[in-house]
Scaffold this active site. Structure first.
Site, PDB file in Angstrom:
ATOM      1  N   GLY A 214     -55.192  68.580   5.412  1.00 53.36           N
ATOM      2  CA  GLY A 214     -54.619  68.763   4.078  1.00 53.36           C
ATOM      3  C   GLY A 214     -53.432  69.692   4.122  1.00 53.36           C
ATOM      4  O   GLY A 214     -52.888  69.978   5.204  1.00 53.36           O
ATOM      5  N   ASN A 215     -53.011  70.174   2.987  1.00 50.62           N
ATOM      6  CA  ASN A 215     -51.930  71.162   2.940  1.00 50.62           C
ATOM      7  C   ASN A 215     -52.129  72.058   1.722  1.00 50.62           C
ATOM      8  O   ASN A 215     -53.056  71.869   0.947  1.00 50.62           O
ATOM      9  CB  ASN A 215     -50.561  70.484   2.958  1.00 50.62           C
ATOM     10  CG  ASN A 215     -50.361  69.597   1.740  1.00 50.62           C
ATOM     11  OD1 ASN A 215     -50.286  70.072   0.620  1.00 50.62           O
ATOM     12  ND2 ASN A 215     -50.302  68.287   1.975  1.00 50.62           N
ATOM     13  N   ARG A 216     -51.247  73.045   1.577  1.00 51.92           N
ATOM     14  CA  ARG A 216     -51.468  74.101   0.578  1.00 51.92           C
ATOM     15  C   ARG A 216     -50.938  73.769  -0.817  1.00 51.92           C
ATOM     16  O   ARG A 216     -50.917  74.625  -1.693  1.00 51.92           O
ATOM     17  CB  ARG A 216     -50.803  75.393   1.047  1.00 51.92           C
ATOM     18  CG  ARG A 216     -51.377  75.943   2.325  1.00 51.92           C
ATOM     19  CD  ARG A 216     -50.643  77.211   2.715  1.00 51.92           C
ATOM     20  NE  ARG A 216     -50.846  77.519   4.132  1.00 51.92           N
ATOM     21  CZ  ARG A 216     -51.939  78.104   4.617  1.00 51.92           C
ATOM     22  NH1 ARG A 216     -52.903  78.456   3.805  1.00 51.92           N
ATOM     23  NH2 ARG A 216     -52.047  78.333   5.912  1.00 51.92           N
ATOM     24  N   ALA A 282     -47.071  66.614  -2.093  1.00 52.24           N
ATOM     25  CA  ALA A 282     -46.929  66.946  -0.672  1.00 52.24           C
ATOM     26  C   ALA A 282     -47.840  65.980   0.080  1.00 52.24           C
ATOM     27  O   ALA A 282     -49.011  66.260   0.333  1.00 52.24           O
ATOM     28  CB  ALA A 282     -47.337  68.387  -0.425  1.00 52.24           C
TER      29      ALA A 282
END
Ligand code: CTP
Length: 404
Positions: A214-216, A282
């Site tokens: 995943g990402n932030r 994102a």
């Protein structure tokens, strides 16, 4: 063009004969995209049924501060403070001489008056009564007091009255009331009535049933864009990855997805019907080639993750863009920012690219603020200072409107 009024309206209905027009007013508001919460006075029940208004508004109609005789034999408290804070606008139509007098005096003997006293949003009244009652010095003085407290009046109109007399006192027609609200509360916008697809948040690419890549991203920028676009009258299709955010803004339809593939499918089915697409998500660029069906055990031999690229949704939209459609992309860069962002603008066939630099303090994932540079297809560059994400959304959509 159809009326567009994507606002939360607390509609107060008071006990006058003009309440027979309230169902039409609710319909006109709902048709314009408003969410309507009806609060009736007890006297209004003699003129129009709550069932009619709850059916048309799609919400239970409220009357009492405390509803007795609940199913469990107890009582339910209707939270006037919450109701008033929910509303973008309070509209009292019809407003009788009695209710206007109570409002002017600050009385609070029913739910509607409690909501009025608690409201921090704009308040409009559409007075309706017989001509002598309207002409009466007391009524006029009360209206003067209310105007002095920033309450806006819509009407009344001159014409035939229920008594058979003719003069000032007719409630303004429902469509004209909605027009008055639009004129007072909606800034003219080229986005009004347009369909806008917005992607927001991160995606999660499964490794096994419990782990993912995943990402932030938190989705704050995408949600701010969706809410601002809807406030301008756009019909927003918000496709959001896994985020903690929700929105109940009228005009925003949210679809929740998890992976890049799901986001791509959701966007592809919606893009054709849209005038504008804004890709603020994102999206993961890579995903595991295989998703393990059982949880990978730490004792087992470590198998390196094999990755494959995900589909670039924005590039797909750029390749399938029709002449009337406008496309906005984001570029999150850490080096050669301007050059990379301009490269994306051309490569993905964008009209506008929003450049986010991770080098700027207060910008990027998780913050409530952002600092972006806007670069459009005509090579105009707008460098924005650090702003809240809500204000950044305003600036992005202002720039976009200049390209429409
Ligand atoms: N994007 C997308 N689908 C993907 C990847 C990105 O729609 N699979 C969109 C993002 O929403 C954003 C833009 O593309 O609007 C920029 O994405 P980014 O990952 O920064 O750029 P890339 O083109 O992937 O290039 P690079 O990774 O080299 O920076």
């Amino acid at each position: 063009m159809d009326r567009v009024f994507p606002r939360k309206v607390l509609l107060g209905v008071t006990g006058g004969i003009a309440a027979f027009k309230s169902p039409l007013l609710v319909r006109a508001l709902v048709k314009a995209g408003a969410q309507v919460q009806v609060v009736m006075t007890r006297a209004a029940h003699d003129f129009v049924t709550p069932l009619t208004l709850s059916t048309l508004s799609g919400r239970p109609v409220l009357t009492e501060l405390v509803e007795r005789g609940a199913a469990d034999g107890g009582a339910t408290w209707n939270d006037h403070v919450h109701l008033a804070r929910w509303a973008d606008v309070v509209l009292i139509a019809p407003a009788t001489a009695n209710t206007l007098a109570k409002m002017a005096q600050g009385l609070c003997d029913d739910l509607l008056l409690a909501c009025y006293l608690s409201a921090t949003c704009p308040v409009f009244v559409a007075p309706a009564m017989d001509l002598e009652m309207f002409r009466d010095a007391g009524t006029q003085a009360n209206l003067e007091i209310l105007r002095g407290r920033a309450v806006k009046t819509i009407g009344p109109e001159n014409g035939e009255l229920a008594s058979g007399l003719s003069g000032d006192g007719r409630m303004t027609e429902p469509d004209a009331i909605v027009d008055a609200l639009i004129a007072a509360l909606m800034k003219p916008s080229k986005l009004a009535g347009m369909r806008i697809l917005i992607t927001a948040g991160p995606t999660q690419e499964a490794i096994d049933p419990v782990r993912y890549i995943g990402n932030r991203s938190t989705g704050k920028m995408g949600f701010a864009l969706a809410e601002e676009a809807a406030a301008r009258g756009a019909l927003v299709e918000l496709v959001a990855g896994p985020v903690a955010l929700t929105t109940d803004r009228p005009g925003v339809t949210t679809s929740n997805v998890v992976s890049a593939a799901e986001m791509a499918t959701a966007c592809k089915t919606r893009f054709g019907a849209c005038d504008v697409a804004i890709a603020s998500a994102a999206v993961a660029d890579w995903r595991p080639t295989k998703v393990a069906t059982a949880k990978l055990k730490k004792g087992a031999e470590l198998v390196p993750l094999q990755l494959e690229p995900t589909e670039d949704i924005l590039a797909w939209m750029g390749a399938n863009k029709r002449p009337h459609q406008r496309l906005v992309g984001f570029a999150l860069e850490t080096s050669d920012e301007r050059k990379n962002a301009e490269g994306k603008l051309v490569r993905k066939n964008l009209d506008l690219v929003v450049l986010n630099s991770l080098n700027d303090a207060g910008a990027g994932f998780g913050h409530d603020t952002n600092k972006v540079t806007l670069i459009d297809r005509d090579k105009n560059v707008e460098e924005l200072p650090l702003k809240t994400k809500a204000d950044t959304a305003i600036a992005i959509l202002d720039h976009l409107e200049r390209l429409l």
